[in-house]
Design a protein around this motif. Structure first.
Motif, mmCIF file in Angstrom:
data_model
loop_
_atom_site.group_PDB
_atom_site.id
_atom_site.type_symbol
_atom_site.label_atom_id
_atom_site.label_comp_id
_atom_site.label_asym_id
_atom_site.label_seq_id
_atom_site.Cartn_x
_atom_site.Cartn_y
_atom_site.Cartn_z
ATOM 1 N N ILE A 1 -116.736 64.545 35.346
ATOM 2 C CA ILE A 1 -116.040 63.933 36.488
ATOM 3 C C ILE A 1 -116.702 64.359 37.797
ATOM 4 C CG2 ILE A 1 -113.875 63.944 37.786
ATOM 5 C CD1 ILE A 1 -112.443 63.952 35.055
ATOM 6 N N PHE A 2 -117.032 65.651 37.930
ATOM 7 C CA PHE A 2 -117.710 66.107 39.140
ATOM 8 C C PHE A 2 -119.068 65.438 39.295
ATOM 9 C CE2 PHE A 2 -114.724 69.694 39.302
ATOM 10 C CZ PHE A 2 -114.494 69.739 40.670
ATOM 11 N N ASN A 3 -119.796 65.250 38.203
ATOM 12 C CA ASN A 3 -121.098 64.604 38.238
ATOM 13 C C ASN A 3 -120.974 63.164 38.713
ATOM 14 O OD1 ASN A 3 -123.796 64.104 37.905
ATOM 15 N ND2 ASN A 3 -123.692 63.913 35.688
ATOM 16 N N VAL A 4 -120.050 62.419 38.153
ATOM 17 C CA VAL A 4 -119.855 61.018 38.528
ATOM 18 C C VAL A 4 -119.394 60.909 39.977
ATOM 19 C CG1 VAL A 4 -118.421 58.990 38.086
ATOM 20 C CG2 VAL A 4 -119.447 60.215 36.181
ATOM 21 N N MET A 5 -118.460 61.741 40.383
ATOM 22 C CA MET A 5 -117.969 61.690 41.765
ATOM 23 C C MET A 5 -119.090 62.023 42.752
ATOM 24 S SD MET A 5 -114.954 60.613 41.636
ATOM 25 C CE MET A 5 -114.341 60.917 43.268
ATOM 26 N N GLY A 6 -119.913 62.985 42.420
ATOM 27 C CA GLY A 6 -121.040 63.331 43.291
ATOM 28 C C GLY A 6 -122.005 62.179 43.438
ATOM 29 N N LYS A 7 -122.274 61.478 42.355
ATOM 30 C CA LYS A 7 -123.182 60.333 42.421
ATOM 31 C C LYS A 7 -122.572 59.184 43.213
ATOM 32 C CE LYS A 7 -125.824 61.341 38.309
ATOM 33 N NZ LYS A 7 -126.263 60.921 36.995
ATOM 34 N N LEU A 8 -121.280 58.968 43.087
ATOM 35 C CA LEU A 8 -120.630 57.897 43.837
ATOM 36 C C LEU A 8 -120.593 58.199 45.330
ATOM 37 C CD1 LEU A 8 -117.630 56.957 41.537
ATOM 38 C CD2 LEU A 8 -119.675 55.596 41.982
ATOM 39 N N ILE A 9 -120.381 59.461 45.676
ATOM 40 C CA ILE A 9 -120.296 59.840 47.083
ATOM 41 C C ILE A 9 -121.654 59.712 47.766
ATOM 42 C CG2 ILE A 9 -119.921 61.803 48.634
ATOM 43 C CD1 ILE A 9 -117.680 62.665 46.703
ATOM 44 N N HIS A 10 -122.721 60.100 47.079
ATOM 45 C CA HIS A 10 -124.048 60.110 47.683
ATOM 46 C C HIS A 10 -124.842 58.832 47.407
ATOM 47 C CE1 HIS A 10 -123.476 64.176 48.925
ATOM 48 N NE2 HIS A 10 -123.206 64.566 47.699
ATOM 49 N N LYS A 11 -124.198 57.816 46.888
ATOM 50 C CA LYS A 11 -124.884 56.570 46.553
ATOM 51 C C LYS A 11 -125.225 55.790 47.834
ATOM 52 C CE LYS A 11 -124.169 52.285 44.067
ATOM 53 N NZ LYS A 11 -123.207 51.459 43.390
ATOM 54 N N LEU A 12 -126.441 55.251 47.898
ATOM 55 C CA LEU A 12 -126.835 54.418 49.021
ATOM 56 C C LEU A 12 -126.207 53.041 48.882
ATOM 57 C CD1 LEU A 12 -130.648 55.171 49.315
ATOM 58 C CD2 LEU A 12 -128.868 55.849 50.907
ATOM 59 N N SER A 13 -125.914 52.434 49.998
ATOM 60 C CA SER A 13 -125.375 51.085 49.938
ATOM 61 C C SER A 13 -126.487 50.122 49.524
ATOM 62 C CB SER A 13 -124.794 50.668 51.290
ATOM 63 O OG SER A 13 -125.827 50.505 52.219
ATOM 64 N N LEU A 14 -126.102 48.989 48.990
ATOM 65 C CA LEU A 14 -127.070 47.997 48.525
ATOM 66 C C LEU A 14 -127.915 47.502 49.681
ATOM 67 C CD1 LEU A 14 -128.148 46.279 46.212
ATOM 68 C CD2 LEU A 14 -126.378 44.608 46.723
ATOM 69 N N ASN A 15 -127.315 47.331 50.849
ATOM 70 C CA ASN A 15 -128.047 46.844 52.011
ATOM 71 C C ASN A 15 -129.163 47.824 52.401
ATOM 72 O OD1 ASN A 15 -128.692 45.187 54.157
ATOM 73 N ND2 ASN A 15 -127.225 46.162 55.528
#
Length: 54
Positions: free
Chosen positions: A19-33
């Motif tokens: 869960i921490f791994n997935v949340m970290g990736k979602l938080i630091h994800k770049l927007s598509l634009n």
């Protein structure tokens, strides 16, 4: 007690880590634009470098 429940405790630790791994990736994800702009800039720079080398 630990002897009887070690599998359950291990599974809980594994789930929390995932869960921490997935949340970290979602938080630091770049927007598509931004991702598309960075890709376009990279391709332009690559083409300019190729033209300058000729």
């Amino acid at each position: 007690m630990l002897k009887r429940h070690w599998k359950r405790i291990g599974m809980i630790i594994l789930i929390v880590a995932c869960i921490f791994n997935v949340m970290g990736k979602l938080i630091h994800k770049l927007s598509l634009n931004k991702e598309m702009v960075y890709s376009a800039e990279y391709m332009e720079q690559k083409q300019e470098n190729e033209q300058n080398q000729k």
